[in-house]
Motif scaffolding. Structure first.
Motif, PDB file in Angstrom:
ATOM      1  N   THR A 164       0.865  -1.170   0.000  1.00 31.07           N
ATOM      2  CA  THR A 164       0.000   0.000   0.000  1.00 31.07           C
ATOM      3  C   THR A 164       0.903   1.221   0.000  1.00 31.07           C
ATOM      4  OG1 THR A 164      -1.708  -1.192   1.195  1.00 31.07           O
ATOM      5  CG2 THR A 164      -1.844   1.204   1.233  1.00 31.07           C
ATOM      6  N   PHE A 165       0.682   2.085  -0.981  1.00 28.52           N
ATOM      7  CA  PHE A 165       1.540   3.240  -1.172  1.00 28.52           C
ATOM      8  C   PHE A 165       0.726   4.521  -1.232  1.00 28.52           C
ATOM      9  CE2 PHE A 165       3.492  -0.280  -3.677  1.00 28.52           C
ATOM     10  CZ  PHE A 165       4.562  -0.527  -2.829  1.00 28.52           C
ATOM     11  N   ARG A 199       3.325   0.851   5.040  1.00 29.42           N
ATOM     12  CA  ARG A 199       3.660  -0.091   6.113  1.00 29.42           C
ATOM     13  C   ARG A 199       4.926   0.325   6.850  1.00 29.42           C
ATOM     14  NH1 ARG A 199       6.204  -5.575   6.184  1.00 29.42           N
ATOM     15  NH2 ARG A 199       6.950  -4.870   4.176  1.00 29.42           N
ATOM     16  N   SER A 200       5.959   0.667   6.093  1.00 30.11           N
ATOM     17  CA  SER A 200       7.244   0.986   6.718  1.00 30.11           C
ATOM     18  C   SER A 200       7.452   2.486   6.934  1.00 30.11           C
ATOM     19  CB  SER A 200       8.396   0.453   5.860  1.00 30.11           C
ATOM     20  OG  SER A 200       8.494   1.200   4.650  1.00 30.11           O
TER      21      SER A 200
END
Length: 113
Positions: free
Chosen positions: A24-25, A80-81
Protein backbone atom coordinates in the motif's frame (compact mmCIF):
# COMPACT_ATOMS: atom_id res chain seq x y z
CA UNK A 1 8.22 -7.44 -48.48
CA UNK A 2 5.77 -4.86 -49.78
CA UNK A 3 3.30 -2.69 -47.88
CA UNK A 4 0.34 -5.05 -48.34
CA UNK A 5 2.15 -8.11 -47.05
CA UNK A 6 3.23 -6.09 -44.02
CA UNK A 7 -0.40 -5.21 -43.23
CA UNK A 8 -1.46 -8.86 -43.48
CA UNK A 9 1.24 -10.21 -41.19
CA UNK A 10 0.03 -11.52 -37.83
CA UNK A 11 0.00 -9.07 -34.93
CA UNK A 12 3.03 -9.42 -32.66
CA UNK A 13 2.55 -10.86 -29.18
CA UNK A 14 1.90 -8.30 -26.50
CA UNK A 15 5.03 -6.37 -25.65
CA UNK A 16 3.74 -5.76 -22.11
CA UNK A 17 5.11 -7.78 -19.22
CA UNK A 18 3.25 -8.03 -15.88
CA UNK A 19 5.30 -8.19 -12.68
CA UNK A 20 3.34 -8.91 -9.47
CA UNK A 21 3.80 -6.34 -6.71
CA UNK A 22 1.99 -5.90 -3.44
CA UNK A 23 1.92 -3.09 -0.93
CA UNK A 24 0.00 0.00 0.00
CA UNK A 25 1.54 3.24 -1.17
CA UNK A 26 0.74 6.90 -0.86
CA UNK A 27 1.57 8.31 -4.27
CA UNK A 28 2.02 11.93 -5.26
CA UNK A 29 1.27 11.87 -8.98
CA UNK A 30 1.40 14.43 -11.77
CA UNK A 31 -1.37 13.86 -14.31
CA UNK A 32 -1.25 14.62 -18.05
CA UNK A 33 -2.43 18.21 -17.46
CA UNK A 34 0.30 18.87 -14.90
CA UNK A 35 -2.01 18.74 -11.86
CA UNK A 36 -0.57 17.00 -8.81
CA UNK A 37 -2.74 14.64 -6.76
CA UNK A 38 -2.15 12.39 -3.78
CA UNK A 39 -3.58 8.89 -3.94
CA UNK A 40 -3.43 5.82 -1.75
CA UNK A 41 -2.96 2.74 -3.90
CA UNK A 42 -3.18 -0.94 -2.96
CA UNK A 43 -0.65 -2.14 -5.52
CA UNK A 44 -1.11 -5.36 -7.50
CA UNK A 45 1.41 -5.16 -10.33
CA UNK A 46 3.92 -3.33 -12.44
CA UNK A 47 3.14 -3.34 -16.15
CA UNK A 48 6.34 -3.02 -18.16
CA UNK A 49 5.75 -1.97 -21.74
CA UNK A 50 7.44 -0.28 -24.64
CA UNK A 51 8.56 3.12 -23.40
CA UNK A 52 6.30 3.11 -20.37
CA UNK A 53 5.84 1.42 -16.99
CA UNK A 54 2.61 1.50 -15.02
CA UNK A 55 2.04 0.92 -11.31
CA UNK A 56 -1.33 -0.83 -11.16
CA UNK A 57 -3.63 -1.24 -8.20
CA UNK A 58 -6.81 -0.17 -6.48
CA UNK A 59 -7.22 3.51 -5.59
CA UNK A 60 -8.59 3.46 -2.03
CA UNK A 61 -10.49 6.75 -2.40
CA UNK A 62 -12.52 5.53 -5.37
CA UNK A 63 -12.31 1.74 -5.18
CA UNK A 64 -11.27 1.59 -8.84
CA UNK A 65 -8.27 0.05 -10.58
CA UNK A 66 -5.71 2.66 -11.64
CA UNK A 67 -2.61 2.39 -13.76
CA UNK A 68 -0.24 5.21 -12.81
CA UNK A 69 2.69 5.98 -15.09
CA UNK A 70 5.86 5.48 -13.09
CA UNK A 71 7.54 8.46 -14.76
CA UNK A 72 4.79 10.73 -13.38
CA UNK A 73 5.09 9.56 -9.77
CA UNK A 74 6.80 12.40 -7.90
CA UNK A 75 6.86 10.81 -4.44
CA UNK A 76 5.98 7.36 -3.13
CA UNK A 77 5.57 6.42 0.53
CA UNK A 78 5.33 2.81 1.68
CA UNK A 79 2.45 2.96 4.16
CA UNK A 80 3.66 -0.09 6.11
CA UNK A 81 7.24 0.99 6.72
CA UNK A 82 6.90 4.75 6.27
CA UNK A 83 9.78 4.75 3.79
CA UNK A 84 9.55 7.75 1.46
CA UNK A 85 11.03 7.67 -2.06
CA UNK A 86 11.49 10.81 -4.16
CA UNK A 87 14.15 9.69 -6.65
CA UNK A 88 14.70 6.39 -8.39
CA UNK A 89 11.07 5.40 -7.82
CA UNK A 90 10.90 2.94 -10.72
CA UNK A 91 14.15 1.25 -9.65
CA UNK A 92 12.81 0.96 -6.09
CA UNK A 93 9.52 -0.56 -7.31
CA UNK A 94 11.34 -3.08 -9.52
CA UNK A 95 13.67 -4.07 -6.66
CA UNK A 96 10.71 -4.50 -4.32
CA UNK A 97 8.83 -6.67 -6.84
CA UNK A 98 11.96 -8.80 -7.30
CA UNK A 99 12.41 -9.17 -3.52
CA UNK A 100 8.77 -10.22 -3.14
CA UNK A 101 9.17 -12.76 -5.96
CA UNK A 102 12.27 -14.23 -4.34
CA UNK A 103 10.59 -14.38 -0.92
CA UNK A 104 7.60 -16.25 -2.34
CA UNK A 105 9.79 -18.74 -4.25
CA UNK A 106 12.79 -19.68 -2.08
CA UNK A 107 15.65 -21.34 -3.98
CA UNK A 108 15.59 -24.45 -1.80
CA UNK A 109 12.02 -25.30 -2.78
CA UNK A 110 11.65 -27.58 -5.79
CA UNK A 111 8.55 -27.98 -7.83
CA UNK A 112 7.46 -31.23 -9.39
CA UNK A 113 8.05 -31.48 -13.12
Amino acid sequence: MDFHSFLQSPAPASAWRIVPLSGTFEVVYEDARGAWTTRTLDARELKLGPGRTLLGGTDRAHGLYRGLRADRIRRLTDMRSGQRIEAGILDWLLARADAQRRASHPRGTRRAA
